[in-house]
Design an enzyme around this catalytic site. Structure first.
Site, short mmCIF file in Angstrom:
data_model
loop_
_atom_site.label_atom_id
_atom_site.label_comp_id
_atom_site.label_asym_id
_atom_site.label_seq_id
_atom_site.Cartn_x
_atom_site.Cartn_y
_atom_site.Cartn_z
N ARG A 70 0.83 -1.22 0.00
CA ARG A 70 0.00 0.00 0.00
C ARG A 70 0.87 1.27 0.00
NH1 ARG A 70 -3.17 -3.51 -0.63
NH2 ARG A 70 -5.29 -3.66 0.15
N GLU A 129 -4.49 3.69 6.31
CA GLU A 129 -4.24 3.50 4.89
C GLU A 129 -4.88 4.64 4.13
OE1 GLU A 129 -6.38 1.71 1.78
OE2 GLU A 129 -5.64 -0.24 2.44
N SER A 181 -10.50 -0.63 3.41
CA SER A 181 -9.71 -0.79 4.65
C SER A 181 -9.26 0.58 5.13
CB SER A 181 -8.46 -1.63 4.39
OG SER A 181 -8.80 -2.86 3.86
#
Ligand code: EPU
Length: 337
Positions: free
Chosen positions: A163, A333, A237
């Site tokens: 990520r 995130e 997420s």
């Protein structure tokens, strides 16, 4: 191209937050984007927006939002084994995935139904079901937001990580991605090892799955766990899965023998953040307009007319709880603005 003032962003962020941008412009071609940047009309504070599916606005945006709407999906080259497919940054990610599946170009099928646009996808190296965009990524073209100069970034230039990419670090807010080039295979390799994919395919009695079958299985799994953003605004997420040193993992395992783990290089272990949050009894927790999704606690939702700060406060509560119980600092995130 028209610069609009006090522009409502509710429909342009997947949390569905009712915020405004001081200035807003939509750019539909590379030429237009280049002319705009060179005209010097960019504000001190500019934010390039893709699908708005990885952002949390905690207040009105006091700057310029640049919405990239460059379209087009083209095969630019092929050899005996591969196709090189170029996509405009404004193409909806799943539309690109669908086009590739239809044409039987392999590589993106495990990334089915991820929200957002093609241009935003490399920024956080989107990933799901054992695959990341970096696995099929060849290059991208971007414009320097100060000079309008074009620059190409190959796979290595992007410094992809979990990520993560250079565009979240040194080059944050420095470039506007205009298109992305993918290298897709003529002989798809079916990847069903992750999670419930093979179980779903067995249930459907599919012995030799195609990329279409894999995509359909993943779409079913995602729909069963993740909230529909049209019903409950969310950004997928909210946190990254933490990667901790093996010693720390062993220590946690002494008290929690059921802790799930995924080994990583260099004696490190990935622990699902969803599990950590569940163990803190936070599944379904409501804070003002925000809530922790009951089926997948890694996802925070706009439960009822949430403000960005409700979601932010809930995320901080979660971080505090996880820190207190496990000594692990969860990293968001989602980009908080
Ligand atoms: N788990 C729980 N309780 C739950 C749900 C999950 O304990 O209610 C634990 C289980 O141990 C499960 C593990 O979490 O095995 C992993 O869950 P899941 O397969 O749902 O994946 P994830 O690690 O929570 C990551 C990505 C998702 C991606 C899925 C599938 C991150 C931050 N998230 O989630 O990506 O779709 O894997 O590959 O890595 C996103 O980035 O927005 C996103 C949705």
């Amino acid at each position: 191209m028209k610069i609009e003032r006090d522009f409502p962003l509710k429909k342009l962020n997947s949390f569905g937050l009712n915020v405004k941008a001081k200035c807003f412009v939509e750019l539909t071609s590379i030429e237009e984007a280049q002319t705009f940047i060179k005209s010097g009309k960019t504000e001190d504070r500019s934010l390039v927006l893709g699908g708005g599916s990885n952002l949390l606005f905690t207040r009105d945006f006091n700057g310029l939002i640049i919405k990239v709407n460059i379209g087009g999906i083209y095969v630019v080259k092929e050899d005996a084994d591969y196709y090189w497919v170029k996509s405009g940054a404004g193409v909806v990610w799943h539309e690109l995935v669908e086009s590739c599946i239809k044409a039987n170009f392999g590589g993106l099928e495990n990334l089915s139904l991820i929200p957002g646009t093609v241009g935003a996808a490399p920024i956080q190296n989107i990933g799901a079901y054992g695959v990341e965009i970096k696995d099929s990524f060849e290059a991208l073209e971007a414009l320097n937001l100060e000079t309008g100069e074009k620059k190409y970034f190959n796979n290595r230039d992007c410094c992809f990580g979990y990520r993560d990419s250079i565009f979240k670090n040194e080059l944050r807010d420095k470039y506007l991605i205009t298109n992305v080039l993918f290298k897709l295979t003529k002989n798809p390799i079916i990847k069903t090892h992750y999670g419930r994919i093979s179980e779903m395919l067995e249930k459907a009695e599919i012995a030799e799955p195609t990329i279409r079958d894999v995509s359909e299985a993943i779409i079913k799994i995602r729909r069963s766990k993740l909230p529909d953003p049209d019903k409950f605004g969310n950004a997928g997420s909210f946190f990254k899965n933490p990667v901790v040193p093996i010693e720390q993992f062993n220590f946690i395992q002494k008290s929690f023998s059921d802790v799930p783990s995924f080994p990583q290089p260099e004696d490190r272990v990935k622990i699902p953040a969803a599990w950590l949050i569940e163990k803190c009894n936070l599944k379904g927790k409501i804070h003002k307009g925000a809530a922790v999704h009951t089926k997948q606690p890694l996802v925070l939702i706009n439960h009822k007319n949430a403000k960005g700060t409700d979601i932010l406060d809930l995320s901080k509560k979660i971080q505090q709880n996880v820190k207190n119980k496990f000594g692990i600092a969860l990293e968001s995130e989602v980009r908080i603005i």
